[in-house]
Design a protein around this motif. Structure first.
Motif, mmCIF file in Angstrom:
data_model
loop_
_atom_site.group_PDB
_atom_site.id
_atom_site.type_symbol
_atom_site.label_atom_id
_atom_site.label_comp_id
_atom_site.label_asym_id
_atom_site.label_seq_id
_atom_site.Cartn_x
_atom_site.Cartn_y
_atom_site.Cartn_z
ATOM 1 N N PRO A 118 15.948 13.022 12.593
ATOM 2 C CA PRO A 118 16.628 13.464 13.615
ATOM 3 C C PRO A 118 18.171 12.110 13.638
ATOM 4 C CG PRO A 118 15.206 14.566 14.494
ATOM 5 C CD PRO A 118 14.922 13.420 14.002
ATOM 6 N N GLY A 119 19.397 12.133 13.741
ATOM 7 C CA GLY A 119 20.459 11.128 13.856
ATOM 8 C C GLY A 119 21.179 10.968 12.234
ATOM 9 N N ALA A 120 21.913 10.200 12.467
ATOM 10 C CA ALA A 120 22.408 9.775 11.211
ATOM 11 C C ALA A 120 21.879 9.471 10.636
ATOM 12 C CB ALA A 120 23.363 8.196 12.515
ATOM 13 N N HIS A 121 22.367 9.072 9.002
ATOM 14 C CA HIS A 121 21.978 8.934 7.994
ATOM 15 C C HIS A 121 23.248 8.713 6.931
ATOM 16 C CE1 HIS A 121 17.831 10.583 8.492
ATOM 17 N NE2 HIS A 121 17.975 10.408 9.695
ATOM 18 N N GLY A 122 23.267 7.760 6.143
ATOM 19 C CA GLY A 122 24.127 7.305 5.173
ATOM 20 C C GLY A 122 24.032 7.574 4.314
ATOM 21 N N LEU A 123 25.149 8.251 3.519
ATOM 22 C CA LEU A 123 24.973 9.245 2.474
ATOM 23 C C LEU A 123 26.493 8.581 1.358
ATOM 24 C CD1 LEU A 123 24.981 12.253 1.287
ATOM 25 C CD2 LEU A 123 26.309 12.707 2.234
ATOM 26 N N HIS A 124 25.900 8.582 0.766
ATOM 27 C CA HIS A 124 27.284 7.606 -0.539
ATOM 28 C C HIS A 124 26.729 8.246 -2.070
ATOM 29 C CE1 HIS A 124 25.397 5.036 2.290
ATOM 30 N NE2 HIS A 124 26.579 5.104 2.763
ATOM 31 N N VAL A 125 27.283 7.778 -2.755
ATOM 32 C CA VAL A 125 27.634 8.799 -4.333
ATOM 33 C C VAL A 125 27.450 7.130 -5.025
ATOM 34 C CG1 VAL A 125 28.988 8.694 -6.243
ATOM 35 C CG2 VAL A 125 29.338 10.078 -3.905
ATOM 36 N N HIS A 126 26.203 7.232 -5.846
ATOM 37 C CA HIS A 126 25.588 5.721 -6.401
ATOM 38 C C HIS A 126 26.517 6.006 -8.073
ATOM 39 C CE1 HIS A 126 22.839 4.130 -3.258
ATOM 40 N NE2 HIS A 126 23.308 5.291 -2.761
ATOM 41 N N HIS A 127 26.601 4.350 -7.999
ATOM 42 C CA HIS A 127 27.247 4.817 -9.858
ATOM 43 C C HIS A 127 26.221 5.084 -10.349
ATOM 44 C CE1 HIS A 127 30.212 2.228 -12.295
ATOM 45 N NE2 HIS A 127 28.549 1.874 -13.184
ATOM 46 N N LEU A 128 25.093 4.959 -11.371
ATOM 47 C CA LEU A 128 24.765 5.550 -12.201
ATOM 48 C C LEU A 128 24.057 7.283 -11.728
ATOM 49 C CD1 LEU A 128 23.025 2.910 -13.515
ATOM 50 C CD2 LEU A 128 24.554 3.808 -14.224
ATOM 51 N N GLY A 129 23.860 7.752 -13.196
ATOM 52 C CA GLY A 129 22.947 9.272 -12.305
ATOM 53 C C GLY A 129 21.786 9.348 -13.373
ATOM 54 N N ASP A 130 20.883 8.100 -13.146
ATOM 55 C CA ASP A 130 19.486 7.842 -13.724
ATOM 56 C C ASP A 130 18.666 7.686 -12.461
ATOM 57 O OD1 ASP A 130 17.745 6.566 -14.453
ATOM 58 O OD2 ASP A 130 18.622 4.852 -15.421
ATOM 59 N N LEU A 131 17.407 8.384 -12.600
ATOM 60 C CA LEU A 131 16.514 8.698 -12.284
ATOM 61 C C LEU A 131 15.667 8.693 -12.547
ATOM 62 C CD1 LEU A 131 17.643 12.179 -10.166
ATOM 63 C CD2 LEU A 131 18.320 10.128 -8.915
ATOM 64 N N THR A 132 15.235 7.788 -13.531
ATOM 65 C CA THR A 132 13.942 7.123 -14.011
ATOM 66 C C THR A 132 13.300 6.503 -13.467
ATOM 67 O OG1 THR A 132 15.041 5.618 -15.104
ATOM 68 C CG2 THR A 132 14.529 7.446 -16.443
ATOM 69 N N GLN A 133 13.643 6.024 -11.783
ATOM 70 C CA GLN A 133 12.205 5.462 -11.312
ATOM 71 C C GLN A 133 13.181 6.274 -10.026
ATOM 72 O OE1 GLN A 133 12.626 0.858 -12.083
ATOM 73 N NE2 GLN A 133 13.819 1.332 -13.936
ATOM 74 N N ASP A 134 13.486 7.808 -9.701
ATOM 75 C CA ASP A 134 13.647 8.160 -8.789
ATOM 76 C C ASP A 134 14.706 7.964 -8.183
ATOM 77 O OD1 ASP A 134 11.371 9.265 -8.485
ATOM 78 O OD2 ASP A 134 10.296 8.314 -8.190
ATOM 79 N N ARG A 190 27.153 11.076 -12.274
ATOM 80 C CA ARG A 190 27.002 10.588 -11.161
ATOM 81 C C ARG A 190 25.209 10.461 -10.330
ATOM 82 N NH1 ARG A 190 29.440 6.011 -12.243
ATOM 83 N NH2 ARG A 190 31.913 5.993 -13.151
ATOM 84 N N SER A 191 25.591 10.224 -8.919
ATOM 85 C CA SER A 191 24.057 10.193 -8.079
ATOM 86 C C SER A 191 24.287 10.780 -6.566
ATOM 87 C CB SER A 191 22.614 10.169 -8.271
ATOM 88 O OG SER A 191 22.571 7.918 -7.929
ATOM 89 N N LEU A 192 24.240 11.476 -6.324
ATOM 90 C CA LEU A 192 24.041 11.158 -4.415
ATOM 91 C C LEU A 192 22.923 10.859 -3.913
ATOM 92 C CD1 LEU A 192 26.294 12.058 -2.263
ATOM 93 C CD2 LEU A 192 25.037 14.484 -2.136
ATOM 94 N N VAL A 193 22.800 9.708 -3.196
ATOM 95 C CA VAL A 193 22.159 9.735 -2.154
ATOM 96 C C VAL A 193 21.631 9.714 -0.717
ATOM 97 C CG1 VAL A 193 19.942 7.416 -2.149
ATOM 98 C CG2 VAL A 193 20.870 8.129 -4.328
ATOM 99 N N ARG A 218 16.416 4.665 0.458
ATOM 100 C CA ARG A 218 16.963 5.657 -0.124
ATOM 101 C C ARG A 218 15.473 6.932 -0.280
ATOM 102 N NH1 ARG A 218 19.438 2.983 -5.397
ATOM 103 N NH2 ARG A 218 20.674 1.478 -4.535
ATOM 104 N N LEU A 219 16.241 8.236 0.886
ATOM 105 C CA LEU A 219 15.220 9.232 0.492
ATOM 106 C C LEU A 219 14.844 10.163 -0.193
ATOM 107 C CD1 LEU A 219 15.502 9.534 4.937
ATOM 108 C CD2 LEU A 219 13.800 8.086 3.486
ATOM 109 N N ALA A 220 16.460 10.496 -0.819
ATOM 110 C CA ALA A 220 16.602 11.679 -1.588
ATOM 111 C C ALA A 220 17.823 11.292 -2.202
ATOM 112 C CB ALA A 220 16.357 12.765 -0.664
ATOM 113 N N CYS A 221 17.933 11.747 -3.701
ATOM 114 C CA CYS A 221 18.446 11.728 -4.524
ATOM 115 C C CYS A 221 18.448 12.853 -5.118
ATOM 116 C CB CYS A 221 18.861 10.318 -4.811
ATOM 117 S SG CYS A 221 16.716 9.795 -5.964
ATOM 118 N N GLY A 222 20.202 12.695 -5.808
ATOM 119 C CA GLY A 222 20.159 13.583 -6.930
ATOM 120 C C GLY A 222 21.419 13.270 -8.016
ATOM 121 N N ILE A 223 21.368 14.122 -8.977
ATOM 122 C CA ILE A 223 22.124 13.938 -10.567
ATOM 123 C C ILE A 223 23.425 15.140 -9.939
ATOM 124 C CG2 ILE A 223 23.045 14.245 -12.563
ATOM 125 C CD1 ILE A 223 20.305 13.128 -13.491
#
Ligand code: ZN
Length: 269
Positions: A118-134, A190-193, A218-223
């Motif tokens: 519960p509470g605030a969490h930062g949300l950002h679009v990241h430069h790469l859509g590369d999940l090879t190392q999560d 790109r990705s969202l984290v 970074r808790l979770a991400c996706g392309i």
């Protein structure tokens, strides 16, 4: 009427008779923030024009005792493209976030993320859509203009800075943001984290404030994958539902992320 702020949401709803249609229609029409409702019994399709989150509209439909599945999202005025990111990580955090370009200036970001503290969490679009190392291979915040990290309403910010989302006591964050710096066509691939902590929006005075907002791991991400628009193909809006997005990620056509080094084959894709 605030139709310029509303999006069109299409749901598949199990309906068997006219009284079901009336129940669904009546529930939606009494909901503030809903501008228009179309219910089709034969196709079991409900089209809602609303300035609410997709999650809020779904709740209203499901309050009539029927399951609703979001099939697609479109803009009331123009069709400028939409995209979707399925977020997952090592823990229990997962979510679906949709991007819809409402006009050349305004991008709508509608999402639900579960499993958060519960509470605030930062949300950002990241430069790469590369999940090879999560989520660690997603690169930095998307920042095409070389700006410092900031708040969504700042002019001086990373384009990918979406600020904070708030998770309730049940761990769910349901949100509807509008952004003038992000464009759907720039974020596809790109990705969202989503991060563990609160983004200080560049004002925390921490050494990381001006680069990440010091919002923690970074808790979770996706392309961010291209998805079919509601109006490109009204019969089969397959690319917007959860199932097909996973296929998109497995068979990367539109779903393949932008890689640092395009020559290097990616282990996951
Ligand atoms: Zn940033």
């Amino acid at each position: 009427m605030e139709t310029d702020r509303s999006a069109k949401l299409e749901f598949a709803v199990q309906m068997t008779c006219d009284s079901c249609v009336n129940a669904v229609r009546s529930a939606l029409e009494h909901q503030p923030g809903v501008q228009a409702v179309q219910v089709d019994l034969q196709t079991e399709q409900v089209l809602v024009e609303a300035s609410l989150t997709a999650q809020e509209v779904q709740k209203v439909i499901e309050s009539t005792g029927r399951r609703a599945v979001l099939k697609g999202i479109g803009s009331g005025q123009q069709d400028l493209g939409c995209a979707v990111a399925m977020l997952s990580g090592c823990g229990l955090v997962q979510g679906v976030v949709r991007f819809l370009q409402m006009s050349p200036e305004r991008c709508l970001i509608d999402g639900t993320i579960d499993g958060l503290a519960p509470g605030a969490h930062g949300l950002h679009v990241h430069h790469l859509g590369d999940l090879t190392q999560d989520c660690m291979s997603c690169g930095d915040h998307y920042n095409p203009h070389g700006k410092p990290h900031g708040a969504p309403q700042d002019t001086e910010r990373h384009a990918g800075d979406l600020g904070n989302i708030m998770a309730g006591p049940d761990g769910r964050a349901s949100f509807r943001l509008e952004d003038t710096q992000l464009k759907v066509w720039d974020v596809i691939g790109r990705s969202l984290v989503v991060d563990a902590g609160e983004d200080d929006l560049g004002k925390g005075g921490h050494p990381l404030s001006k680069t990440t907002g010091n919002s923690g791991e970074r808790l979770a991400c996706g392309i961010i994958a291209r998805s079919a628009s509601l109006f490109q193909n009204t019969k089969k809006i397959c690319a917007c539902d959860g199932v097909t997005i996973w296929e998109e990620r497995d068979r990367p056509i539109a779903g393949k992320g932008r890689q640092k080094n395009p020559e290097q084959p990616s282990a996951n894709l």
